[in-house]
Write an enzyme that holds these catalytic residues in place. Structure first.
Site, PDB file in Angstrom:
ATOM      1  NE  ARG A   1      -4.269  -1.674   1.712  1.00  0.00           N
ATOM      2  CZ  ARG A   1      -5.208  -2.047   2.547  1.00  0.00           C
ATOM      3  NH1 ARG A   1      -5.092  -1.795   3.829  1.00  0.00           N
ATOM      4  NH2 ARG A   1      -6.278  -2.674   2.107  1.00  0.00           N
TER       5      ARG A   1
ATOM      6  N   GLY B   1     -10.596  -8.860  -1.214  1.00  0.00           N
ATOM      7  CA  GLY B   1     -10.188  -9.738  -0.115  1.00  0.00           C
ATOM      8  C   GLY B   1      -9.435 -11.004  -0.458  1.00  0.00           C
TER       9      GLY B   1
ATOM     10  N   GLY C   1     -13.286  -3.947   0.556  1.00  0.00           N
ATOM     11  CA  GLY C   1     -14.675  -3.482   0.639  1.00  0.00           C
ATOM     12  C   GLY C   1     -15.023  -2.508  -0.474  1.00  0.00           C
TER      13      GLY C   1
END
Ligand code: AMP
Length: 393
Positions: free
Chosen positions: A34, A351, A374
């Site tokens: 990330r 996920g 999500g």
């Protein structure tokens, strides 16, 4: 979509919402994906001659918690960018304002964890306004939280005239569009995982946008039971039986092919090394449960994958966390990689399929791996994410 390439950031202080919510072990970042994903946006601002003020959340703190301080990210970012960034022990207030005032062009400032204030998740107006006072422009590059109406992801945007999609957010949105809105046909969606109820909104949204849907993993058993098959102890949701029949009917009407498994690897116990046997999908003995895709199913799925031009993969087709039942998910990942090599566009998102692609080291062999769980699921459900609509206003 107003992207950062549309603007020259010279002499601008830019508040960037990044997603530095990375896994930590004893204060060390164990997966920096990330952080790396935010680099293209940061570099664009620095190369233009601007300054970056980075804000993010990390974990779910209850007030200030040292173990969730963003200071732990600083050395990783510094190494990646080969710079010495600055760190501010607060994200709003006097010291944050002073740190921003002192920041020179070409420098990077990291603010402390936004969620040390519960105003962040509440989307508090005053907190958002205080954040906005630190900079001239705003960029949202945190796809992972774009489905939340939080202060830093959504509310803060209204205080800026100049607001933009960061490069990561832009890539994520374009990848989803490339599947759902303007994908090259035939378009295939592979859906797996354990819970059919959580995937129903996705199926309903994509059913008339794709040509084929493979339904694998635990969620297939509800369909098989609905069609009268014997599924033994396999995971299923009785409350979704009617729904699965209506999905099959709607697919027929829309000319979308739904492909279910034909055989399955089963065991009497859900554990590593359990004795396993392959049964036809419709006749699983009472004491067995289906835990991985069978060889005939895999062969059938591979043919479809190899003849598709656009592929979306969400959810494993077996209990891939246990080596004994990971073969099916690995084979599906490999087939997607092969199809990608032949020219297909493949998006892996949401996920567990992302974890599977990482586990089998196939990340570089697919076209795009989404960074947001999500947020990706909600996008596939056809929702407009608040973090994205806030940039358009
Ligand atoms: P979900 O969160 O609904 O996407 O489900 C992901 C989980 O589904 C993973 O942890 C898999 O181990 C699990 N899963 C996949 N296939 C099966 C299966 N046949 N039986 C039980 N769990 C499964």
């Amino acid at each position: 979509m107003k992207t950062i390439d549309d603007f020259y950031f010279k002499d601008k202080k830019v508040l960037i919402r990044v997603d530095f919510n990375v896994p930590l072990e004893n204060g060390k970042v164990i997966d920096s994906t990330r952080i790396r994903s935010a680099v293209p946006t940061i570099l664009k601002i620095l190369q233009d001659g601007g300054a970056c003020i980075l804000m993010s959340h990390l974990g779910r703190p209850n007030g200030f918690e040292k173990r969730l301080s963003l200071i732990q990210i600083k050395s990783v970012l510094d190494n990646i960018l080969a710079i010495k960034s600055k760190f501010c022990e607060d994200c709003i207030g006097k010291i944050a304002k002073e740190a921003s005032d002192k920041l020179s062009m070409g420098e990077v400032l990291i603010l402390e964890n936004l969620r040390f204030y519960n105003e962040e998740t509440k989307g508090d107006e005053l907190f958002s306004k205080k954040l906005s006072e630190l900079a001239d422009c705003y960029i949202n590059d945190a796809f992972g939280t774009a489905h939340r109406s939080h202060a830093s992801t959504t509310v803060v945007a209204k205080y800026f005239e100049k607001k933009f999609f960061g490069k990561l957010l832009e890539k994520e949105v374009l990848a989803i569009k490339r599947v759902i809105s303007n994908g090259k046909r035939p378009i295939l969606a592979i859906l797996g995982g354990s819970k059919i109820s959580s995937k129903i909104p996705i199926i309903e949204n994509i059913i008339d946008k794709v040509d084929d849907i493979i339904i694998g993993g635990g969620m297939a058993f509800t369909f098989i039971k609905a069609l009268g098959g014997k599924i033994g102890e396999s995971i299923h949701e009785d409350s979704m039986i009617k729904k699965s029949l209506s999905i099959l009917k709607s697919a027929k009407e829309k000319n979308t092919k739904i492909h279910l498994p034909v055989d399955v690897v089963c065991a009497k116990e859900f554990k590593e090394g359990a004795d396993s046997k392959v049964f036809s999908i419709n006749s699983i003995p009472d004491e067995y449960e289906g835990l991985d895709s069978g060889p005939k199913s895999l062969e059938k799925f591979k043919q479809i994958i190899l003849s598709s031009s656009t592929i979306l993969w969400n959810g494993p087709v077996g209990v891939f966390e246990l080596n004994s039942f990971s073969k099916g998910t690995k084979e599906i990942g490999k087939a997607i990689a092969e199809s990608t090599k032949k020219g297909a566009f493949s998006l892996v998102g949401g996920g567990d399929s992302v974890s599977a692609v990482k586990k089998f080291k196939l990340e570089k062999d697919v076209s795009y791996v989404s960074t947001g769980g999500g947020a990706m699921l909600e996008s596939l459900e056809g929702k407009i994410l608040p973090g994205i609509s806030a940039l358009a206003k």
